[in-house]
Design a protein around this motif. Structure first.
Motif, PDB file in Angstrom:
ATOM      1  N   LEU A  43       0.851  -1.185   0.000  1.00 49.26           N
ATOM      2  CA  LEU A  43       0.000   0.000   0.000  1.00 49.26           C
ATOM      3  C   LEU A  43       0.889   1.238   0.000  1.00 49.26           C
ATOM      4  O   LEU A  43       1.793   1.355   0.826  1.00 49.26           O
ATOM      5  N   GLY A  44       0.645   2.144  -0.937  1.00 41.16           N
ATOM      6  CA  GLY A  44       1.522   3.302  -1.031  1.00 41.16           C
ATOM      7  C   GLY A  44       0.863   4.480  -1.699  1.00 41.16           C
ATOM      8  O   GLY A  44      -0.364   4.636  -1.668  1.00 41.16           O
ATOM      9  N   ASN A  45       1.675   5.293  -2.331  1.00 40.22           N
ATOM     10  CA  ASN A  45       1.183   6.481  -3.019  1.00 40.22           C
ATOM     11  C   ASN A  45       1.725   6.493  -4.443  1.00 40.22           C
ATOM     12  O   ASN A  45       1.868   5.434  -5.053  1.00 40.22           O
ATOM     13  N   ILE A  95      -2.911   4.423  -2.141  1.00 35.94           N
ATOM     14  CA  ILE A  95      -3.855   4.918  -1.133  1.00 35.94           C
ATOM     15  C   ILE A  95      -3.444   6.323  -0.680  1.00 35.94           C
ATOM     16  O   ILE A  95      -3.544   6.669   0.511  1.00 35.94           O
ATOM     17  N   ALA A  96      -2.998   7.135  -1.631  1.00 32.24           N
ATOM     18  CA  ALA A  96      -2.598   8.501  -1.311  1.00 32.24           C
ATOM     19  C   ALA A  96      -3.737   9.274  -0.657  1.00 32.24           C
ATOM     20  O   ALA A  96      -3.499  10.209   0.124  1.00 32.24           O
ATOM     21  N   ASP A  97      -4.988   8.885  -0.960  1.00 37.04           N
ATOM     22  CA  ASP A  97      -6.133   9.542  -0.339  1.00 37.04           C
ATOM     23  C   ASP A  97      -6.060   9.434   1.188  1.00 37.04           C
ATOM     24  O   ASP A  97      -6.470  10.353   1.899  1.00 37.04           O
ATOM     25  N   VAL A 119       2.289  -7.637   4.450  1.00 38.18           N
ATOM     26  CA  VAL A 119       1.821  -6.295   4.104  1.00 38.18           C
ATOM     27  C   VAL A 119       2.994  -5.333   4.179  1.00 38.18           C
ATOM     28  O   VAL A 119       3.716  -5.297   5.178  1.00 38.18           O
ATOM     29  N   ILE A 120       3.188  -4.575   3.112  1.00 45.13           N
ATOM     30  CA  ILE A 120       4.234  -3.556   3.064  1.00 45.13           C
ATOM     31  C   ILE A 120       3.567  -2.198   2.990  1.00 45.13           C
ATOM     32  O   ILE A 120       2.789  -1.923   2.069  1.00 45.13           O
TER      33      ILE A 120
END
Length: 222
Positions: A43-45, A95-97, A119-120
């Protein structure tokens, strides 16, 4: 060796150790999960995935600012995994939001990602520590991690920010250490302009360094 020479040597050793510590804060490997990780969620941006943006001259649909999909750190990680095993699924989501709306962010949007073995977490850059709501950020960050790992059995890795967002990065690092979660620090990478591309994001060189540090930890499970 005289006292002056010894003092210099000790200083160099300390600096070398400090540099290593700033890159990877390992926790004990969960031996029960070695060779059992089959689903990885990242999960990241925009560093993880970003669609075309004419305003900044970006035409890709992968990690900004790699020159092509195969060169972003997600796909480099996939290549490393493929060389070890061909049965590992890697899913990733921008998931930048969450970074800007963590107070109201609906965790149910992550429901399809709750079955991972690893999960990272790669968010930090867009979080504004100057906002009054920031005092709740770590609590919301923690809530999201527990939402993804309600059993507490998932292998977790936290990556701090590429940019020098000092307050946010320090809080994320402290969270990882307090909860005994493995941490990879990448902030120092951005200090070298050779590692930056469009909009200050990691270019191919920066992405490779990020992947190398991430793989240093992840590889223990494969």
């Amino acid at each position: 060796m005289n006292k002056c020479g010894l003092a210099i040597l000790l200083l160099l050793l300390q600096l070398g150790c400090r540099k290593q510590i700033e890159q990877v804060y390992p926790t004990p490997i969960d031996t029960s999960m070695i060779q059992k990780v089959k689903k990885i969620v990242v999960l990241g941006n925009s560093i993880v995935q970003y669609g075309p943006d004419q305003f900044i001259g970006w035409k890709g649909n992968w990690g900004l600012a790699a020159s092509r999909k195969e060169n972003d750190f997600i796909h480099l990680l996939m290549q490393n995994l493929q060389a070890k095993r061909n049965d590992v699924e890697v899913r990733f989501k921008n998931i930048a939001d969450f970074e800007s709306t963590y107070l109201t962010y609906s965790l149910s949007t992550l429901d399809s990602l709750r079955d991972a073995d690893m999960v990272i977490m790669k968010i930090a850059e867009n979080v504004k520590s100057s906002q009054p709501s920031y005092r709740q950020f770590i609590a919301k960050y923690d809530k999201m991690i527990h939402y993804l790992d309600p059993s507490g059995k998932v292998v977790k890795l936290i990556i701090d920010g590429f940019w020098k967002n000092e307050k946010v990065n320090n809080d994320i690092r402290n969270y990882a250490m307090q909860h005994k979660i493995a941490l990879v620090s990448i902030t120092d990478i951005s200090s070298d302009s050779k590692n930056r591309g469009i909009a200050g994001h990691p270019n191919d060189r920066g992405m490779k360094i990020i992947n190398d540090r991430v793989w240093r930890y992840v590889s223990h499970y494969f």
